[in-house]
Design a protein around this motif. Structure first.
Motif, mmCIF file in Angstrom:
data_model
loop_
_atom_site.group_PDB
_atom_site.id
_atom_site.type_symbol
_atom_site.label_atom_id
_atom_site.label_comp_id
_atom_site.label_asym_id
_atom_site.label_seq_id
_atom_site.Cartn_x
_atom_site.Cartn_y
_atom_site.Cartn_z
ATOM 1 N N TRP A 88 -4.835 -11.734 -25.899
ATOM 2 C CA TRP A 88 -4.807 -11.824 -24.436
ATOM 3 C C TRP A 88 -3.871 -10.777 -23.853
ATOM 4 C CZ3 TRP A 88 -7.352 -14.167 -20.584
ATOM 5 C CH2 TRP A 88 -6.741 -14.250 -19.342
ATOM 6 N N LEU A 89 -2.695 -10.634 -24.475
ATOM 7 C CA LEU A 89 -1.735 -9.635 -24.000
ATOM 8 C C LEU A 89 -2.321 -8.238 -24.111
ATOM 9 C CD1 LEU A 89 1.203 -8.880 -23.107
ATOM 10 C CD2 LEU A 89 1.758 -8.736 -25.543
ATOM 11 N N GLY A 90 -2.987 -7.953 -25.221
ATOM 12 C CA GLY A 90 -3.522 -6.620 -25.416
ATOM 13 C C GLY A 90 -4.660 -6.297 -24.460
ATOM 14 N N LEU A 91 -5.542 -7.285 -24.229
ATOM 15 C CA LEU A 91 -6.701 -7.021 -23.386
ATOM 16 C C LEU A 91 -6.352 -7.014 -21.904
ATOM 17 C CD1 LEU A 91 -9.474 -9.143 -25.162
ATOM 18 C CD2 LEU A 91 -9.160 -6.660 -25.210
ATOM 19 N N VAL A 92 -5.553 -7.988 -21.476
ATOM 20 C CA VAL A 92 -5.302 -8.154 -20.046
ATOM 21 C C VAL A 92 -4.123 -7.316 -19.592
ATOM 22 C CG1 VAL A 92 -4.735 -9.809 -18.228
ATOM 23 C CG2 VAL A 92 -6.312 -10.458 -20.057
ATOM 24 N N TYR A 93 -2.974 -7.510 -20.218
ATOM 25 C CA TYR A 93 -1.772 -6.840 -19.728
ATOM 26 C C TYR A 93 -1.757 -5.359 -20.099
ATOM 27 C CZ TYR A 93 3.131 -5.808 -18.858
ATOM 28 O OH TYR A 93 4.290 -5.250 -18.406
ATOM 29 N N LEU A 94 -1.830 -5.090 -21.396
ATOM 30 C CA LEU A 94 -1.791 -3.688 -21.821
ATOM 31 C C LEU A 94 -3.038 -2.942 -21.358
ATOM 32 C CD1 LEU A 94 -0.341 -4.054 -25.438
ATOM 33 C CD2 LEU A 94 0.868 -3.555 -23.305
ATOM 34 N N GLY A 95 -4.171 -3.657 -21.313
ATOM 35 C CA GLY A 95 -5.384 -3.013 -20.816
ATOM 36 C C GLY A 95 -5.263 -2.617 -19.355
ATOM 37 N N SER A 96 -4.668 -3.497 -18.542
ATOM 38 C CA SER A 96 -4.490 -3.168 -17.128
ATOM 39 C C SER A 96 -3.502 -2.023 -16.943
ATOM 40 C CB SER A 96 -4.009 -4.407 -16.369
ATOM 41 O OG SER A 96 -2.742 -4.826 -16.849
ATOM 42 N N LEU A 97 -2.457 -2.000 -17.773
ATOM 43 C CA LEU A 97 -1.510 -0.884 -17.697
ATOM 44 C C LEU A 97 -2.186 0.426 -18.090
ATOM 45 C CD1 LEU A 97 1.814 -2.345 -19.156
ATOM 46 C CD2 LEU A 97 1.202 -1.975 -16.772
ATOM 47 N N GLY A 98 -3.050 0.359 -19.108
ATOM 48 C CA GLY A 98 -3.767 1.561 -19.504
ATOM 49 C C GLY A 98 -4.703 2.046 -18.410
ATOM 50 N N ALA A 99 -5.396 1.098 -17.766
ATOM 51 C CA ALA A 99 -6.280 1.470 -16.657
ATOM 52 C C ALA A 99 -5.488 2.073 -15.499
ATOM 53 C CB ALA A 99 -7.056 0.249 -16.187
ATOM 54 N N LEU A 100 -4.288 1.539 -15.279
ATOM 55 C CA LEU A 100 -3.422 2.072 -14.223
ATOM 56 C C LEU A 100 -3.016 3.510 -14.530
ATOM 57 C CD1 LEU A 100 -2.010 0.942 -11.620
ATOM 58 C CD2 LEU A 100 0.005 0.608 -13.046
ATOM 59 N N LEU A 101 -2.646 3.740 -15.785
ATOM 60 C CA LEU A 101 -2.248 5.090 -16.174
ATOM 61 C C LEU A 101 -3.421 6.061 -16.044
ATOM 62 C CD1 LEU A 101 -0.114 6.983 -17.375
ATOM 63 C CD2 LEU A 101 -0.889 6.284 -19.649
ATOM 64 N N VAL A 102 -4.612 5.608 -16.425
ATOM 65 C CA VAL A 102 -5.795 6.475 -16.322
ATOM 66 C C VAL A 102 -6.067 6.837 -14.867
ATOM 67 C CG1 VAL A 102 -8.306 6.539 -16.619
ATOM 68 C CG2 VAL A 102 -6.851 5.684 -18.465
ATOM 69 N N GLN A 103 -5.953 5.864 -13.964
ATOM 70 C CA GLN A 103 -6.224 6.128 -12.555
ATOM 71 C C GLN A 103 -5.240 7.112 -11.945
ATOM 72 O OE1 GLN A 103 -7.717 2.840 -9.954
ATOM 73 N NE2 GLN A 103 -7.044 1.552 -11.660
ATOM 74 N N SER A 104 -4.043 7.190 -12.511
ATOM 75 C CA SER A 104 -3.063 8.130 -11.966
ATOM 76 C C SER A 104 -3.457 9.582 -12.237
ATOM 77 C CB SER A 104 -1.681 7.848 -12.565
ATOM 78 O OG SER A 104 -1.649 8.154 -13.949
ATOM 79 N N PHE A 105 -4.426 9.801 -13.117
ATOM 80 C CA PHE A 105 -4.900 11.159 -13.389
ATOM 81 C C PHE A 105 -6.148 11.508 -12.573
ATOM 82 C CE2 PHE A 105 -2.426 10.171 -17.193
ATOM 83 C CZ PHE A 105 -1.647 11.304 -17.297
ATOM 84 N N PHE A 106 -6.527 10.611 -11.640
ATOM 85 C CA PHE A 106 -7.574 10.929 -10.683
ATOM 86 C C PHE A 106 -6.928 11.486 -9.418
ATOM 87 C CE2 PHE A 106 -10.109 7.197 -12.654
ATOM 88 C CZ PHE A 106 -10.412 7.993 -13.743
ATOM 89 N N SER A 107 -7.734 11.820 -8.445
ATOM 90 C CA SER A 107 -7.202 12.359 -7.185
ATOM 91 C C SER A 107 -8.083 11.903 -6.036
ATOM 92 C CB SER A 107 -7.140 13.895 -7.227
ATOM 93 O OG SER A 107 -8.442 14.438 -7.395
ATOM 94 N N ILE A 108 -7.584 12.128 -4.835
ATOM 95 C CA ILE A 108 -8.311 11.762 -3.625
ATOM 96 C C ILE A 108 -8.865 13.016 -2.963
ATOM 97 C CG2 ILE A 108 -7.953 11.000 -1.234
ATOM 98 C CD1 ILE A 108 -8.325 8.657 -2.932
ATOM 99 N N ASP A 109 -10.147 12.976 -2.623
ATOM 100 C CA ASP A 109 -10.730 14.083 -1.871
ATOM 101 C C ASP A 109 -10.179 14.047 -0.446
ATOM 102 O OD1 ASP A 109 -13.044 15.177 0.023
ATOM 103 O OD2 ASP A 109 -13.267 16.102 -1.961
ATOM 104 N N GLU A 110 -9.546 15.133 -0.033
ATOM 105 C CA GLU A 110 -8.858 15.146 1.252
ATOM 106 C C GLU A 110 -9.813 15.032 2.441
ATOM 107 O OE1 GLU A 110 -6.501 18.637 1.346
ATOM 108 O OE2 GLU A 110 -5.126 17.968 -0.250
ATOM 109 N N PHE A 111 -11.064 15.412 2.287
ATOM 110 C CA PHE A 111 -12.009 15.381 3.399
ATOM 111 C C PHE A 111 -12.731 14.034 3.491
ATOM 112 C CE2 PHE A 111 -11.553 19.861 2.248
ATOM 113 C CZ PHE A 111 -11.239 20.408 3.487
ATOM 114 N N SER A 112 -13.241 13.535 2.378
ATOM 115 C CA SER A 112 -14.020 12.294 2.403
ATOM 116 C C SER A 112 -13.174 11.059 2.123
ATOM 117 C CB SER A 112 -15.153 12.376 1.374
ATOM 118 O OG SER A 112 -14.627 12.487 0.058
ATOM 119 N N GLY A 113 -11.993 11.222 1.492
ATOM 120 C CA GLY A 113 -11.172 10.079 1.124
ATOM 121 C C GLY A 113 -11.688 9.327 -0.085
ATOM 122 N N VAL A 114 -12.701 9.885 -0.766
ATOM 123 C CA VAL A 114 -13.279 9.257 -1.960
ATOM 124 C C VAL A 114 -12.485 9.686 -3.189
ATOM 125 C CG1 VAL A 114 -15.377 9.067 -3.374
ATOM 126 C CG2 VAL A 114 -15.542 9.205 -0.878
#
Length: 313
Positions: free
Chosen positions: A39-65
């Motif tokens: 449970w810890l690995g799937l939920v907690y560490l998995g959510s932290l991993g997803a959070l870290l992955v999202q930090s390597f995305f960006s926001i399009d300044e024109f569309s906000g997508v």
């Protein structure tokens, strides 16, 4: 006869399983710890991993997508002076709150560990735990009223003729404001009050394990109270102090409600995450901000381990 045979068979299987678990404690340990660790690995560490992955995305300044192309642009935005100021302000506040909590909590915990007995010890636990039973928001809004210009603190200063002193303090840049309820000082006071029980209880538990004979022996050998504290009490209580500081430091790093209700318009990490994720819709930058407390706490725990704070745990 068939039912008896089935019962014997079931008993045989249960018996063999019991023997297996008795001979192989590691199998029993794996069965007990497997589900919570999964449970810890799937939920907690998995959510932290997803959070870290999202930090390597960006926001399009024109569309906000959100642009899911891997990039370091969001981390570069995190390192802008305005965002670094938010990080520095939050870490400084967390350090000050933790230090003040130690100063306030240690005498209370020492008295409870050394002198409180029977009903007095029960009263101590009740007094420490009682604030945790009330609503978090109720406590914060109560402090909002207490620290307001028309609140009891301002009234108290005016009653003794020291209103000018409070006004002079509030006029100091960086710590003052229009009133204590909209100042960094007010934010600091509320943080200390809310997180103080999380510091008192670990220190009290650590001091409970310190034999009274050690303190008496130190005094018999001619050590002053200050020297006894530095060389006997403090080293033995350090694991409790570190345990309590993990709570106060990390909770201050991530809290966004107290800075939003008490304090100035200056943002903290938790408030920045809340605003970027909820209001601005900039999830990548919010994710990058959310990774900062994790990194700071990792460095803090590494430094505490290097200092030997966990050796006595």
């Amino acid at each position: 006869m068939t039912a008896a045979a089935a019962g014997a068979a079931r008993g045989g299987v249960a018996g063999r399983l019991s023997d297996l678990l008795w001979r192989r404690p590691s199998v029993l340990l794996a069965l007990l710890l497997g589900p919570p660790l999964l449970w810890l690995g799937l939920v907690y560490l998995g959510s932290l991993g997803a959070l870290l992955v999202q930090s390597f995305f960006s926001i399009d300044e024109f569309s906000g997508v959100i642009d899911r192309t891997p990039t370091l642009r969001t981390w570069g935005e995190l390192l802008r002076p305005a965002n670094l100021d938010i990080i520095a302000r939050t870490v400084l506040m967390a350090a000050l709150v933790t230090g003040a909590s130690v100063v306030v909590a240690f005498p209370i915990a020492y008295y409870a560990a050394r002198y409180a007995r029977g009903r007095w010890k029960a009263a101590f636990y009740l007094g420490v735990m009682l604030p945790l039973w009330s609503s978090y928001l109720v406590k914060v809004y109560a402090w909002k009223l207490i620290l307001a210009k028309e609140g009891i603190v301002g009234w108290g200063f005016e009653s003794v003729g020291l209103g000018w002193l409070l006004e002079a303090f509030l006029s100091v840049p960086g710590i003052g404001g229009n009133s204590l309820s909209v100042s960094p000082t007010g934010t600091f006071l509320v943080f200390v009050h809310v997180w103080l029980p999380f510091m008192i209880l670990p220190i009290q538990a650590a001091l409970e394990r310190v034999p009274g004979s050690l303190v008496e022996a130190s005094a018999d050998l001619g050590a002053s109270p200050g020297r006894t504290f530095r060389h006997v009490l403090w080293p033995l209580a350090l694991p409790g102090v570190v345990a309590g500081s993990i709570f106060t430091f990390s909770l201050t790093l991530g809290d966004y409600i107290i800075p939003q209700i008490i304090g100035t318009s200056a943002r903290f990490i938790g408030l920045a995450v809340y605003q970027y994720q909820g209001t601005a819709g900039n999830v990548p930058l919010a994710a990058a901000f959310a990774v900062v407390p994790i990194a700071v706490m990792g460095l803090y725990l590494w430094g505490a381990k290097r200092m030997g704070a966990f050796d006595a745990m």
